[in-house]
Enzyme design. Structure first.
Site, PDB file in Angstrom:
ATOM      1  N   ASN A   1       0.859  -1.192   0.000  1.00  0.00           N
ATOM      2  CA  ASN A   1       0.000   0.000   0.000  1.00  0.00           C
ATOM      3  C   ASN A   1       0.897   1.245   0.000  1.00  0.00           C
ATOM      4  O   ASN A   1       1.705   1.431   0.914  1.00  0.00           O
ATOM      5  CB  ASN A   1      -0.896  -0.057   1.245  1.00  0.00           C
TER       6      ASN A   1
ATOM      7  N   ASP B   1      -0.144   4.474  -0.098  1.00  0.00           N
ATOM      8  CA  ASP B   1      -0.872   5.693   0.296  1.00  0.00           C
ATOM      9  C   ASP B   1       0.017   6.731   0.980  1.00  0.00           C
ATOM     10  O   ASP B   1      -0.120   7.930   0.762  1.00  0.00           O
ATOM     11  CB  ASP B   1      -1.994   5.345   1.290  1.00  0.00           C
ATOM     12  N   HIS B   2       0.897   6.256   1.858  1.00  0.00           N
ATOM     13  CA  HIS B   2       1.611   7.225   2.692  1.00  0.00           C
ATOM     14  C   HIS B   2       2.752   7.937   1.981  1.00  0.00           C
ATOM     15  O   HIS B   2       3.275   8.929   2.481  1.00  0.00           O
ATOM     16  CB  HIS B   2       2.031   6.588   4.015  1.00  0.00           C
TER      17      HIS B   2
ATOM     18  N   ARG C   1       3.344  18.918   1.896  1.00  0.00           N
ATOM     19  CA  ARG C   1       3.964  20.149   1.420  1.00  0.00           C
ATOM     20  C   ARG C   1       3.352  20.661   0.125  1.00  0.00           C
ATOM     21  O   ARG C   1       3.826  21.646  -0.437  1.00  0.00           O
ATOM     22  CB  ARG C   1       5.469  19.912   1.208  1.00  0.00           C
TER      23      ARG C   1
ATOM     24  N   HIS D   1      -5.739   3.571  -1.569  1.00  0.00           N
ATOM     25  CA  HIS D   1      -7.068   3.895  -1.036  1.00  0.00           C
ATOM     26  C   HIS D   1      -7.402   5.344  -1.387  1.00  0.00           C
ATOM     27  O   HIS D   1      -6.778   6.268  -0.860  1.00  0.00           O
ATOM     28  CB  HIS D   1      -7.039   3.688   0.488  1.00  0.00           C
TER      29      HIS D   1
ATOM     30  N   ARG E   1      -9.530   8.119  -0.708  1.00  0.00           N
ATOM     31  CA  ARG E   1     -10.508   8.529   0.306  1.00  0.00           C
ATOM     32  C   ARG E   1     -11.347   9.697  -0.191  1.00  0.00           C
ATOM     33  O   ARG E   1     -10.911  10.475  -1.035  1.00  0.00           O
ATOM     34  CB  ARG E   1      -9.782   8.952   1.586  1.00  0.00           C
TER      35      ARG E   1
ATOM     36  N   ARG F   1      -7.003  12.558   1.256  1.00  0.00           N
ATOM     37  CA  ARG F   1      -5.892  12.925   2.146  1.00  0.00           C
ATOM     38  C   ARG F   1      -4.565  12.297   1.730  1.00  0.00           C
ATOM     39  O   ARG F   1      -3.514  12.754   2.122  1.00  0.00           O
ATOM     40  CB  ARG F   1      -6.216  12.568   3.599  1.00  0.00           C
ATOM     41  N   HIS F   2      -4.633  11.193   0.981  1.00  0.00           N
ATOM     42  CA  HIS F   2      -3.368  10.668   0.449  1.00  0.00           C
ATOM     43  C   HIS F   2      -3.455  10.526  -1.071  1.00  0.00           C
ATOM     44  O   HIS F   2      -3.149  11.478  -1.784  1.00  0.00           O
ATOM     45  CB  HIS F   2      -2.856   9.419   1.190  1.00  0.00           C
TER      46      HIS F   2
ATOM     47  N   GLU G   1      -8.761   0.490  -3.183  1.00  0.00           N
ATOM     48  CA  GLU G   1      -9.600   0.519  -1.975  1.00  0.00           C
ATOM     49  C   GLU G   1     -10.495   1.744  -2.009  1.00  0.00           C
ATOM     50  O   GLU G   1     -10.022   2.852  -2.301  1.00  0.00           O
ATOM     51  CB  GLU G   1      -8.727   0.626  -0.730  1.00  0.00           C
TER      52      GLU G   1
ATOM     53  N   THR H   1      -8.465   3.138   8.633  1.00  0.00           N
ATOM     54  CA  THR H   1      -9.695   2.341   8.551  1.00  0.00           C
ATOM     55  C   THR H   1      -9.819   1.515   9.827  1.00  0.00           C
ATOM     56  O   THR H   1      -9.126   0.520  10.005  1.00  0.00           O
ATOM     57  CB  THR H   1      -9.629   1.435   7.303  1.00  0.00           C
TER      58      THR H   1
ATOM     59  N   GLU I   1     -11.149  -9.551   2.874  1.00  0.00           N
ATOM     60  CA  GLU I   1      -9.883  -9.195   3.512  1.00  0.00           C
ATOM     61  C   GLU I   1     -10.165  -9.059   5.001  1.00  0.00           C
ATOM     62  O   GLU I   1     -10.997  -8.239   5.409  1.00  0.00           O
ATOM     63  CB  GLU I   1      -9.330  -7.895   2.929  1.00  0.00           C
TER      64      GLU I   1
ATOM     65  N   HIS J   1      -3.760  -4.867   7.766  1.00  0.00           N
ATOM     66  CA  HIS J   1      -3.902  -3.703   8.622  1.00  0.00           C
ATOM     67  C   HIS J   1      -2.988  -3.821   9.836  1.00  0.00           C
ATOM     68  O   HIS J   1      -3.122  -4.740  10.627  1.00  0.00           O
ATOM     69  CB  HIS J   1      -5.341  -3.431   9.101  1.00  0.00           C
ATOM     70  N   GLY J   2      -2.048  -2.886   9.896  1.00  0.00           N
ATOM     71  CA  GLY J   2      -1.165  -2.791  11.055  1.00  0.00           C
ATOM     72  C   GLY J   2      -0.045  -3.807  11.084  1.00  0.00           C
ATOM     73  O   GLY J   2       0.701  -3.870  12.072  1.00  0.00           O
TER      74      GLY J   2
HETATM   75  N1  PXP Z   1      -5.993  -3.406   3.982  1.00  0.00           N
HETATM   76  C1  PXP Z   1      -6.935  -2.451   3.994  1.00  0.00           C
HETATM   77  C2  PXP Z   1      -8.291  -2.806   3.508  1.00  0.00           C
HETATM   78  C3  PXP Z   1      -6.653  -1.141   4.437  1.00  0.00           C
HETATM   79  O1  PXP Z   1      -7.619  -0.210   4.467  1.00  0.00           O
HETATM   80  C4  PXP Z   1      -5.336  -0.845   4.843  1.00  0.00           C
HETATM   81  C5  PXP Z   1      -4.991   0.546   5.279  1.00  0.00           C
HETATM   82  O2  PXP Z   1      -5.332   1.454   4.316  1.00  0.00           O
HETATM   83  C6  PXP Z   1      -4.380  -1.861   4.775  1.00  0.00           C
HETATM   84  C7  PXP Z   1      -4.728  -3.136   4.376  1.00  0.00           C
HETATM   85  C8  PXP Z   1      -2.952  -1.622   5.148  1.00  0.00           C
HETATM   86  O3  PXP Z   1      -2.843  -1.286   6.485  1.00  0.00           O
HETATM   87  P1  PXP Z   1      -1.478  -0.710   7.022  1.00  0.00           P
HETATM   88  O4  PXP Z   1      -1.232   0.575   6.287  1.00  0.00           O
HETATM   89  O5  PXP Z   1      -1.725  -0.510   8.476  1.00  0.00           O
HETATM   90  O6  PXP Z   1      -0.420  -1.724   6.728  1.00  0.00           O
END
Ligand code: PXP
Length: 249
Positions: free
Chosen positions: A12, A14-15, A23, A48, A50, A54-55, A75, A106, A156, A199-200
């Site tokens: 992912n 996004d970040h 910036r 993702h 949103r 935001r990202h 996503e 999320t 998922e 996630h996480g």
């Molecule tokens: N899976 C889904 C459906 C998510 O929404 C996210 C976070 O956007 C992730 C996986 C990845 O989570 P993390 O960024 O905490 O690794």
């Protein structure tokens, strides 16, 4: 390891966009990060879009669609706006997630059981257009059964609580979550659903999840991007892949 036992890693990105947006600059470019992730061994890229952008932004989805060699897992929340965007790009996979404006990430899974009629209607055109529809849910059996009932291809499973308990030192609760995720994965698989998880997840928490035999794909973002600051994105992805393969062997 046989190919059928291989666990896919979706990265992912996004970040990377979050840092760019902080910036208002053109860099770092999430598409460049996605290409680097692919070269480092990612089997797919997750992003993702949103509601508040935001990202990732709309033009990033266009850039990713044009540049990627691996599948894009898009996503999104179950809104009309997002459905129209997904139908315009027809990504390989669409993962429906719950979205609240004020949340930092999320925070929970979709309540498919309470919203099954609307979600069934919502995903029908996405399925027809050729995207594999995945639902981001908790491990509760009623959510898994409802996901199968409405025709999702994939669920998922949300691993956030398992990871939180791990880092809070609540090992009994962590192990209960892990057991519930194992049971959820087995139930989903028995109903014909492909099982993903995420996630996480971190280097410390990934292996027990990677070892669940029914899980076919992990989606990981925040930790990989955080670790990239210290060891580089390529090394972070290579190490995650190694840990996943080791757990699977
Ligand atoms: N899976 C889904 C459906 C998510 O929404 C996210 C976070 O956007 C992730 C996986 C990845 O989570 P993390 O960024 O905490 O690794």
């Amino acid at each position: 390891m046989s190919d059928s036992n291989k666990l896919r890693l979706g990265v992912n990105i996004d970040h990377v966009a979050t840092v760019r947006n902080a910036r208002g600059s053109a860099y770092p470019d999430p598409v460049r990060a996605a290409k680097l992730a692919e070269n480092a061994g990612a089997d797919g890229i997750t992003a993702h879009l949103r509601e508040d952008r935001r990202h990732i932004r709309d033009e990033d989805i266009e850039g990713l669609t044009a540049a990627l060699e691996t599948p894009l897992n898009f996503e999104m929340a179950a809104t009309e706006e997002m459905q129209a965007i997904a139908l315009r790009h027809t990504p390989h996979a669409v993962c429906i997630v719950p979205e609240k404006r004020e949340e930092r990430t999320t925070e929970g899974g979709l309540d498919v059981a309470a919203d099954d009629n609307r979600l069934a209607e919502f995903i029908a055109p996405l399925r027809k257009a050729g995207s594999r529809v995945s639902l981001f849910i908790g491990h509760e059996p009623q959510q898994i059964r409802a996901s199968a009932r409405i025709g999702a291809a994939v669920v998922e499973l949300h691993t956030g609580a398992y990871c939180d308990f791990h880092y809070e030192g609540e090992l009994e609760k962590r192990n209960e979550e892990l057991e519930a995720l194992r049971e959820g994965a087995a139930l989903a698989h028995s109903l014909g659903l492909e099982v993903h998880a995420g996630h996480g997840l971190t280097f410390e928490t990934v292996q027990p999840i990677a070892a669940i035999p029914e899980v076919r794909e992990l989606n990981i973002g925040h930790f990989l991007m955080a670790e990239a600051l210290f060891i580089g994105m390529e090394s972070a992805i290579i190490e995650m892949r190694r840990l996943m393969d080791e757990a699977r062997a």
